[in-house]
Design an enzyme around this catalytic site. Sequence first.
Site, PDB file in Angstrom:
ATOM      1  N   HIS A   1     -23.501  85.262   6.236  1.00 42.42           N
ATOM      2  CA  HIS A   1     -24.059  84.016   5.725  1.00 42.42           C
ATOM      3  C   HIS A   1     -24.272  83.046   6.871  1.00 42.42           C
ATOM      4  O   HIS A   1     -23.483  82.992   7.812  1.00 42.42           O
ATOM      5  CB  HIS A   1     -23.147  83.385   4.671  1.00 42.42           C
ATOM      6  CG  HIS A   1     -21.705  83.322   5.055  1.00 42.42           C
ATOM      7  ND1 HIS A   1     -20.859  84.404   4.969  1.00 42.42           N
ATOM      8  CD2 HIS A   1     -20.965  82.297   5.554  1.00 42.42           C
ATOM      9  CE1 HIS A   1     -19.654  84.053   5.386  1.00 42.42           C
ATOM     10  NE2 HIS A   1     -19.694  82.782   5.760  1.00 42.42           N
ATOM     11  N   MET A   2     -25.347  82.313   6.750  1.00 38.61           N
ATOM     12  CA  MET A   2     -25.628  81.247   7.696  1.00 38.61           C
ATOM     13  C   MET A   2     -25.186  79.928   7.052  1.00 38.61           C
ATOM     14  O   MET A   2     -25.572  79.614   5.929  1.00 38.61           O
ATOM     15  CB  MET A   2     -27.133  81.203   7.972  1.00 38.61           C
ATOM     16  CG  MET A   2     -27.567  80.065   8.861  1.00 38.61           C
ATOM     17  SD  MET A   2     -29.363  79.887   8.831  1.00 38.61           S
ATOM     18  CE  MET A   2     -29.856  81.198   9.926  1.00 38.61           C
ATOM     19  N   HIS A   3     -24.339  79.182   7.761  1.00 35.34           N
ATOM     20  CA  HIS A   3     -24.008  77.822   7.323  1.00 35.34           C
ATOM     21  C   HIS A   3     -25.095  76.900   7.872  1.00 35.34           C
ATOM     22  O   HIS A   3     -25.326  76.867   9.087  1.00 35.34           O
ATOM     23  CB  HIS A   3     -22.673  77.366   7.914  1.00 35.34           C
ATOM     24  CG  HIS A   3     -21.465  78.132   7.457  1.00 35.34           C
ATOM     25  ND1 HIS A   3     -20.644  77.689   6.449  1.00 35.34           N
ATOM     26  CD2 HIS A   3     -20.926  79.302   7.888  1.00 35.34           C
ATOM     27  CE1 HIS A   3     -19.645  78.552   6.279  1.00 35.34           C
ATOM     28  NE2 HIS A   3     -19.797  79.538   7.144  1.00 35.34           N
TER      29      HIS A   3
ATOM     30  N   ASN B   1     -20.172  82.784  11.265  1.00 36.48           N
ATOM     31  CA  ASN B   1     -18.827  83.160  11.691  1.00 36.48           C
ATOM     32  C   ASN B   1     -18.685  84.671  11.580  1.00 36.48           C
ATOM     33  O   ASN B   1     -19.210  85.276  10.656  1.00 36.48           O
ATOM     34  CB  ASN B   1     -17.782  82.473  10.803  1.00 36.48           C
ATOM     35  CG  ASN B   1     -17.817  80.956  10.943  1.00 36.48           C
ATOM     36  OD1 ASN B   1     -18.089  80.439  12.019  1.00 36.48           O
ATOM     37  ND2 ASN B   1     -17.559  80.248   9.858  1.00 36.48           N
TER      38      ASN B   1
END
Length: 113
Positions: free
Chosen positions: A99-101, A86
């Site tokens: 950050h990668m979800h 996001n």
Amino acid sequence: MSTIFKKIIDKKIDADIVYENDNILAFKDVNPISPIHILIIPKKEIPTLNDIAVSDKELLGEMFIIAQKIAKKLNINKNGYRVVFNCNKDGGQTVHHIHMHLLGGRSFSWPPG
Ligand code: 5GP
């Protein structure tokens, strides 16, 4: 400005860590939206996707390799999973440390809401 994720990197607050190396930390999201919801973050403080530099390309690539490893370890690689970054307000970013979800354990609709 330092974020909650920097405090997790520095072990000043607890997180359920699933992977760590010199560059990357991965831990369970405190408010999961799926049975598997892991956050994969660089230890380098980069606020948003707008702030990544060409010199970060190896680091970003490493995040995807680690996502692949975690997905395999958690056995969601065959059924599949979703990775999401996001960015800023319209993207729904609340923590300004990229950050990668890594989301799995259920199916997700497309297009997303
Ligand atoms: P964003 O909305 O910025 O893309 O995602 C931030 C994510 O960080 C959210 O899914 C939120 O639940 C998670 N989060 C926020 N604070 C903490 C925390 O202190 N610990 C953990 N493990 N996750 C957090």
